[in-house]
Scaffold this motif. Structure first.
Motif, PDB file in Angstrom:
ATOM      1  N   THR A  61       0.764  -0.965  -0.012  1.00 11.49           N
ATOM      2  CA  THR A  61       0.074   0.156   0.098  1.00 11.49           C
ATOM      3  C   THR A  61       1.121   1.135   0.064  1.00 11.49           C
ATOM      4  O   THR A  61       2.010   1.354   0.202  1.00 11.49           O
ATOM      5  CB  THR A  61      -0.802   0.050   1.249  1.00 11.49           C
ATOM      6  OG1 THR A  61      -0.140   0.273   2.612  1.00 11.49           O
ATOM      7  CG2 THR A  61      -1.830  -1.095   1.304  1.00 11.49           C
ATOM      8  N   ASP A  62       0.276   2.450  -0.257  1.00  7.02           N
ATOM      9  CA  ASP A  62       0.904   3.690  -0.313  1.00  7.02           C
ATOM     10  C   ASP A  62       1.517   3.787   1.160  1.00  7.02           C
ATOM     11  O   ASP A  62       2.968   4.095   1.261  1.00  7.02           O
ATOM     12  CB  ASP A  62       0.158   4.809  -0.401  1.00  7.02           C
ATOM     13  CG  ASP A  62      -0.314   5.279  -1.939  1.00  7.02           C
ATOM     14  OD1 ASP A  62       0.752   4.557  -2.747  1.00  7.02           O
ATOM     15  OD2 ASP A  62      -1.029   5.867  -2.190  1.00  7.02           O
ATOM     16  N   ALA A  67       6.385  -8.513  -5.023  1.00  3.95           N
ATOM     17  CA  ALA A  67       5.061  -7.723  -4.075  1.00  3.95           C
ATOM     18  C   ALA A  67       4.338  -7.398  -5.290  1.00  3.95           C
ATOM     19  O   ALA A  67       4.693  -7.373  -6.518  1.00  3.95           O
ATOM     20  CB  ALA A  67       5.783  -6.652  -3.090  1.00  3.95           C
ATOM     21  N   LYS A  68       3.226  -6.995  -4.982  1.00  5.97           N
ATOM     22  CA  LYS A  68       2.192  -6.442  -5.837  1.00  5.97           C
ATOM     23  C   LYS A  68       1.546  -4.987  -5.068  1.00  5.97           C
ATOM     24  O   LYS A  68       1.193  -4.874  -4.047  1.00  5.97           O
ATOM     25  CB  LYS A  68       1.204  -7.297  -6.411  1.00  5.97           C
ATOM     26  CG  LYS A  68       0.313  -8.062  -5.416  1.00  5.97           C
ATOM     27  CD  LYS A  68      -0.455  -9.047  -5.922  1.00  5.97           C
ATOM     28  CE  LYS A  68      -1.269  -8.789  -7.327  1.00  5.97           C
ATOM     29  NZ  LYS A  68      -2.184  -9.957  -7.825  1.00  5.97           N
ATOM     30  N   LEU A  69       1.071  -4.128  -6.194  1.00  6.45           N
ATOM     31  CA  LEU A  69       0.476  -2.995  -5.509  1.00  6.45           C
ATOM     32  C   LEU A  69      -0.763  -2.690  -6.429  1.00  6.45           C
ATOM     33  O   LEU A  69      -0.580  -2.324  -7.741  1.00  6.45           O
ATOM     34  CB  LEU A  69       1.250  -1.633  -5.527  1.00  6.45           C
ATOM     35  CG  LEU A  69       0.852  -0.586  -5.123  1.00  6.45           C
ATOM     36  CD1 LEU A  69       1.833   0.176  -3.812  1.00  6.45           C
ATOM     37  CD2 LEU A  69       0.797   0.413  -6.421  1.00  6.45           C
ATOM     38  N   ASP A  70      -1.800  -2.063  -5.962  1.00  7.06           N
ATOM     39  CA  ASP A  70      -3.180  -1.880  -6.806  1.00  7.06           C
ATOM     40  C   ASP A  70      -2.933  -0.523  -7.259  1.00  7.06           C
ATOM     41  O   ASP A  70      -2.878   0.543  -6.012  1.00  7.06           O
ATOM     42  CB  ASP A  70      -4.339  -2.335  -5.821  1.00  7.06           C
ATOM     43  CG  ASP A  70      -5.405  -2.107  -6.577  1.00  7.06           C
ATOM     44  OD1 ASP A  70      -5.618  -1.130  -7.617  1.00  7.06           O
ATOM     45  OD2 ASP A  70      -6.620  -2.313  -6.102  1.00  7.06           O
ATOM     46  N   ALA A 118      -5.810   2.085  -5.988  1.00  9.01           N
ATOM     47  CA  ALA A 118      -6.068   2.278  -4.385  1.00  9.01           C
ATOM     48  C   ALA A 118      -4.766   2.911  -3.869  1.00  9.01           C
ATOM     49  O   ALA A 118      -4.760   3.120  -2.612  1.00  9.01           O
ATOM     50  CB  ALA A 118      -6.459   0.998  -3.781  1.00  9.01           C
ATOM     51  N   ASN A 119      -3.607   3.156  -4.629  1.00  9.61           N
ATOM     52  CA  ASN A 119      -2.559   3.534  -4.222  1.00  9.61           C
ATOM     53  C   ASN A 119      -1.920   4.651  -5.325  1.00  9.61           C
ATOM     54  O   ASN A 119      -0.737   4.355  -5.854  1.00  9.61           O
ATOM     55  CB  ASN A 119      -1.272   2.466  -3.922  1.00  9.61           C
ATOM     56  CG  ASN A 119      -1.983   1.502  -2.762  1.00  9.61           C
ATOM     57  OD1 ASN A 119      -1.752   1.711  -1.714  1.00  9.61           O
ATOM     58  ND2 ASN A 119      -2.647   0.307  -3.290  1.00  9.61           N
ATOM     59  N   VAL A 143       9.330  -1.311   0.797  1.00 10.25           N
ATOM     60  CA  VAL A 143      10.494  -1.213  -0.337  1.00 10.25           C
ATOM     61  C   VAL A 143      11.585  -0.620  -0.424  1.00 10.25           C
ATOM     62  O   VAL A 143      12.684  -0.924  -0.388  1.00 10.25           O
ATOM     63  CB  VAL A 143       9.462  -0.839  -1.581  1.00 10.25           C
ATOM     64  CG1 VAL A 143      10.227  -0.822  -2.857  1.00 10.25           C
ATOM     65  CG2 VAL A 143       8.273  -1.852  -1.778  1.00 10.25           C
ATOM     66  N   LEU A 144      11.277   0.867   0.146  1.00  8.52           N
ATOM     67  CA  LEU A 144      12.578   1.673   0.323  1.00  8.52           C
ATOM     68  C   LEU A 144      13.463   1.575   1.275  1.00  8.52           C
ATOM     69  O   LEU A 144      14.641   1.792   1.219  1.00  8.52           O
ATOM     70  CB  LEU A 144      11.825   2.973   0.217  1.00  8.52           C
ATOM     71  CG  LEU A 144      11.173   3.744  -1.080  1.00  8.52           C
ATOM     72  CD1 LEU A 144      10.575   5.050  -0.633  1.00  8.52           C
ATOM     73  CD2 LEU A 144      11.447   3.345  -2.297  1.00  8.52           C
ATOM     74  N   ALA A 145      12.853   1.026   2.400  1.00  9.35           N
ATOM     75  CA  ALA A 145      13.911   0.670   3.500  1.00  9.35           C
ATOM     76  C   ALA A 145      14.394  -0.736   3.375  1.00  9.35           C
ATOM     77  O   ALA A 145      15.516  -1.292   4.250  1.00  9.35           O
ATOM     78  CB  ALA A 145      13.131   0.702   5.069  1.00  9.35           C
ATOM     79  N   HIS A 146      14.003  -1.594   2.393  1.00  7.47           N
ATOM     80  CA  HIS A 146      14.510  -2.578   2.252  1.00  7.47           C
ATOM     81  C   HIS A 146      16.097  -2.939   1.671  1.00  7.47           C
ATOM     82  O   HIS A 146      16.096  -2.401   0.730  1.00  7.47           O
ATOM     83  CB  HIS A 146      13.752  -3.802   1.497  1.00  7.47           C
ATOM     84  CG  HIS A 146      13.913  -5.311   1.381  1.00  7.47           C
ATOM     85  ND1 HIS A 146      13.727  -6.051   2.368  1.00  7.47           N
ATOM     86  CD2 HIS A 146      14.672  -5.830   0.198  1.00  7.47           C
ATOM     87  CE1 HIS A 146      14.428  -7.250   2.151  1.00  7.47           C
ATOM     88  NE2 HIS A 146      14.619  -7.307   0.838  1.00  7.47           N
TER      89      HIS A 146
END
Length: 241
Positions: free
Chosen positions: A7-8, A55-58, A61-62, A15-18
């Motif tokens: 999600t946002d 991962a996936k992101l809609d 919704a985001n 993601v960014l901190a991984h």
């Protein structure tokens, strides 16, 4: 291993901190080609279990992530290494295309991203790790990519910037595989300032520059940001035939 749902709100942490490689499928319920990636991403999650976050992101919704990374087609697959965008693949591709890209980034262990000028500018000397903000770290990672990456600073309140962004958008439509990072200055002021510090480029908005391996290779601002200028900059970066 199941494909993670993003999600946002969770994007920065997931993601960014991984520290490793994250592969994100941006999709929508109404998107017919997106359905072709469902079994492919399930297979990728199983194949790279423990090595790559899949991962996936809609997209519907985001909107924040979709806007930030200038996603213009569905499906779009974004790959991040150490929080930096290193690859963008638009449209449904074969599983082989994704595994080839993932294996290449795993082999390099890179931080990926893009960028051309007649004079290369070295990165600023690194500050002590405990003194660096997250924005400075992201800026350094972005400039450290070993693939030429386009960074575009956009002011959402400037008419000139809107004109420049139209040229930037047209360039991306014609060159969907070019790594890019859109920075909306009003929303990402700290990153915008960090990019000025690390790149040693005086801030402007709109501003476009190409980076690679710690160097700014090309830059332009205001009316000089045009699709032909961007095309010419990337052509100049290609090795001679």
């Amino acid at each position: 291993m199941p494909v993670a749902l993003l999600t946002d709100g969770a994007f920065s942490a997931e993601v960014l901190a991984h520290p490793g490689l994250v592969v994100v499928d941006i999709w929508a319920e109404w998107c017919t080609p997106c359905r072709a990636l469902v079994p492919i991403f399930e297979a990728l999650a199983d194949r790279y279990n423990g090595r790559v976050r899949v991962a996936k992101l809609d997209a519907d919704a985001n909107v924040e992530v979709v806007t930030r990374y200038d996603v213009r087609a569905l499906p779009t697959v974004l790959m991040f290494q150490g929080g930096v965008l290193v690859e963008r693949l638009s449209g449904a591709r074969s599983i082989g295309t994704y595994t080839d890209a993932i294996d290449a980034h795993l082999a390099r262990g890179d931080a990926g991203a893009i960028a051309v000028s007649s004079v290369e500018r070295p990165m600023a000397a690194p500050a002590p790790a405990n003194a660096e903000s997250g924005a400075i770290r992201e800026a350094r990672q972005l400039l450290a990519n070993d693939e030429a990456t386009l960074v575009f600073k956009h002011s959402s309140s400037c008419p000139i910037s809107f004109m420049a962004k139209r040229q930037y958008d047209q360039f991306l439509v014609a060159n969907p595989d070019v790594p890019t990072r859109l920075v909306i200055v009003q929303k990402e002021r700290e990153l915008s300032n960090a990019l000025e510090t690390v790149s040693r480029l005086r801030h402007a908005s709109p501003q476009a520059f190409i980076v690679r391996e710690g160097h700014v290779l090309w830059d332009a601002s205001h009316d000089d940001i045009t699709q032909p200028h961007l095309e010419a900059a990337f052509v100049a970066l290609r090795p001679p035939a």
